[in-house]
Design a protein around this motif. Sequence first.
Motif, short mmCIF file in Angstrom:
data_model
loop_
_atom_site.label_atom_id
_atom_site.label_comp_id
_atom_site.label_asym_id
_atom_site.label_seq_id
_atom_site.Cartn_x
_atom_site.Cartn_y
_atom_site.Cartn_z
N GLY A 40 -10.06 -8.09 2.35
CA GLY A 40 -8.66 -8.33 2.69
C GLY A 40 -7.89 -8.60 1.41
N LEU A 41 -6.96 -7.70 1.06
CA LEU A 41 -6.30 -7.79 -0.24
C LEU A 41 -4.82 -8.12 -0.12
CD1 LEU A 41 -7.81 -4.62 -2.00
CD2 LEU A 41 -8.81 -6.89 -1.72
N GLY A 42 -4.41 -9.09 -0.91
CA GLY A 42 -3.01 -9.44 -1.02
C GLY A 42 -2.52 -9.24 -2.44
N ALA A 43 -1.25 -9.59 -2.69
CA ALA A 43 -0.64 -9.35 -3.99
C ALA A 43 -1.37 -10.09 -5.11
CB ALA A 43 0.83 -9.79 -3.96
N GLY A 44 -2.00 -11.21 -4.76
CA GLY A 44 -2.72 -11.98 -5.78
C GLY A 44 -3.84 -11.20 -6.43
N MET A 45 -4.40 -10.23 -5.70
CA MET A 45 -5.48 -9.44 -6.26
C MET A 45 -4.98 -8.58 -7.42
SD MET A 45 -8.62 -8.51 -6.34
CE MET A 45 -9.41 -7.20 -7.26
N ILE A 240 -14.06 -10.88 2.70
CA ILE A 240 -13.69 -11.28 1.34
C ILE A 240 -12.18 -11.23 1.22
CG2 ILE A 240 -14.02 -10.84 -1.11
CD1 ILE A 240 -16.63 -9.47 -0.50
N ASP A 241 -11.56 -12.40 1.21
CA ASP A 241 -10.10 -12.55 1.17
C ASP A 241 -9.68 -12.73 -0.28
OD1 ASP A 241 -7.51 -13.50 1.15
OD2 ASP A 241 -7.80 -14.94 2.77
N CYS A 242 -8.97 -11.73 -0.81
CA CYS A 242 -8.60 -11.75 -2.23
C CYS A 242 -7.09 -11.83 -2.39
CB CYS A 242 -9.11 -10.49 -2.93
SG CYS A 242 -10.88 -10.29 -2.89
N GLY A 243 -6.59 -12.99 -2.73
CA GLY A 243 -5.20 -13.13 -3.13
C GLY A 243 -4.18 -13.04 -2.02
#
Length: 587
Positions: A40-45, A240-243
């Motif tokens: 799971g990707l957000g802007a923080g990645m 896996i939650d990234c950012g």
Amino acid sequence: MRTFMSGIPARDYIFQTEPYEEQIEKAATLIREADYILFGLGAGMSTAAGAQYGGDFFKENFGEFIETYGAGQYMQDMYSAGFYPYPDEESYWGYWSRQAMVGGIELDVTGLYRQLIALAQGKKSFCLSTNADGQMEKAGYPAEQIFCTQGDYFHIQCAKGCHAKTYDAVSRFRQMDQARRECKVSSYMVPKCPVCGGKMNMNLRIDQYFVEDEAWYDADERFQKFLREALHSGKKICLIDCGTGFNTPMIIRFPFEKMVREHRQCAMVRLNLKEAVVQESCAEREVGINADMAESIPDILKKVKSKTQSERLDFLLDALKEDSVQYKNLQVGNSEIEKRNAVRSLMNVRMPLSISDDFLEVQDTFLQEEAKEKGIVTLADIPTVREAYKSSRPFADRMSIWQGDITRLQVGAIVNAANSQMLGCFVPCHRCIDNAIHSAAGIQLRNECNHIMNQRRIRFGRQYDEPTGTATLTSAYNLPCESVIHTVGPIVYGRLTDAWKDDLRNCYRNVLQCCMEHKITSVAFCCISTGEFHFPNDIAAQIAVDTTEQFLAQNENCGIERVIFNVFKDIDLKLYQKYVCTENLYS
């Protein structure tokens, strides 16, 4: 997607206080034990990977817009500037074409993404992302395993969503970015909806008119299918939650928490610089690491892969020693580098003989992991000489220069500067290109070359050696490229002769002919004969460029779309840059 989304936060958030190393170890364990991985990707990645949006970066890349519209509340960063009330469509697309280029099309922060992808190696996986920059796909993750719920920087749509279709705008944005003057594009470049004739917009979820087209629903269905399979399997799933933050938490953050609450088979690794909270009630199956992902992801990957690769390394070392009469009792140190060098050396000196399928399976996995660790370079990562150097040569859009390890290239074929025996280099850990290619490909490459040479000796006699200037095609095995083309370059003794120059020309000409005959569309040449064979570097570079251009000119429909001149030394880089930026050499 809507059945997966959740607007309900957990009620028992905590920041875990275990030491960083323990959290890394726990994350690695949860990932290793899982059969399924859901990213799971957000802007923080992307931020952690190196993407920038404001500050000096914004000033450097959007200075003309700041000067035109003022440094007010909008012209602070790429996010805010997207909401500026531009006075007309020419101005609107003047800005957005630039943002699409900087934020997506030209952006390459894939190094950290490649390491993230490596966490799922050997497992079934899928990626749910709210990012619009396309970095996961650029890093080599399969597009059919990605669902970008919020759109991207590469497509446009009707501004009112009058029909459910989006349009690829990459070429359009490149043209706009080059043609923009005074923050505007020309009126003829402004896109219009082909259905209603109205305005068009970025395909980003910025208002109620966001278009979810057929590709969007297809990606949604693939995501739902992955979820159903994973949950119904009864096997372990690691999220896996990234950012991801609290801007749109109902898409990834809250649903991931809900999955862990409702399914004992689910665990979660949450990576976030400041907001890596987890649910206290599920703390044994969750780990939240409040750290820079540029550090935590490599650290987790090292833990995930170290034992697996270490075990493979030990297996290969033991098997190669057992396979050898001469080196059966070879003493090797305990460090990883000593073991790796020993394995490579034993592969280098091994004669072309059969070996067990078990060995090949472990060797192949080990070498493929090594390739990923080095970082695979795709054709899209390498600019043409027209793009890189503004070269005006006739084939500047079909030639490239790339400096680095040729065994990283994911192209149609790479060229090996072979010797006349065609069996690779037998000197342990020698630094020649022949050794590097055979070592990265695996022992199957030497075996195939030996088979080819045996067939030729049956035909031409037992003393047959491969002639200078020919081209022989083989499989690539564990290299990222599809094929290897072997050519024997001239060995120069004393003063360079015209005959040796002709031999080198034949190397390039016959390799290109081989590509044409086998429908290979991209090929990377090493600097043939310039190393151990002592061909002068400057003349070799000139011959390489000259012969390539002649071949392309004489074979207009050869199907070769890209020729890459791979260099390793700085001197060769400068020479190739010099020749591609001068006038035609063959005219």
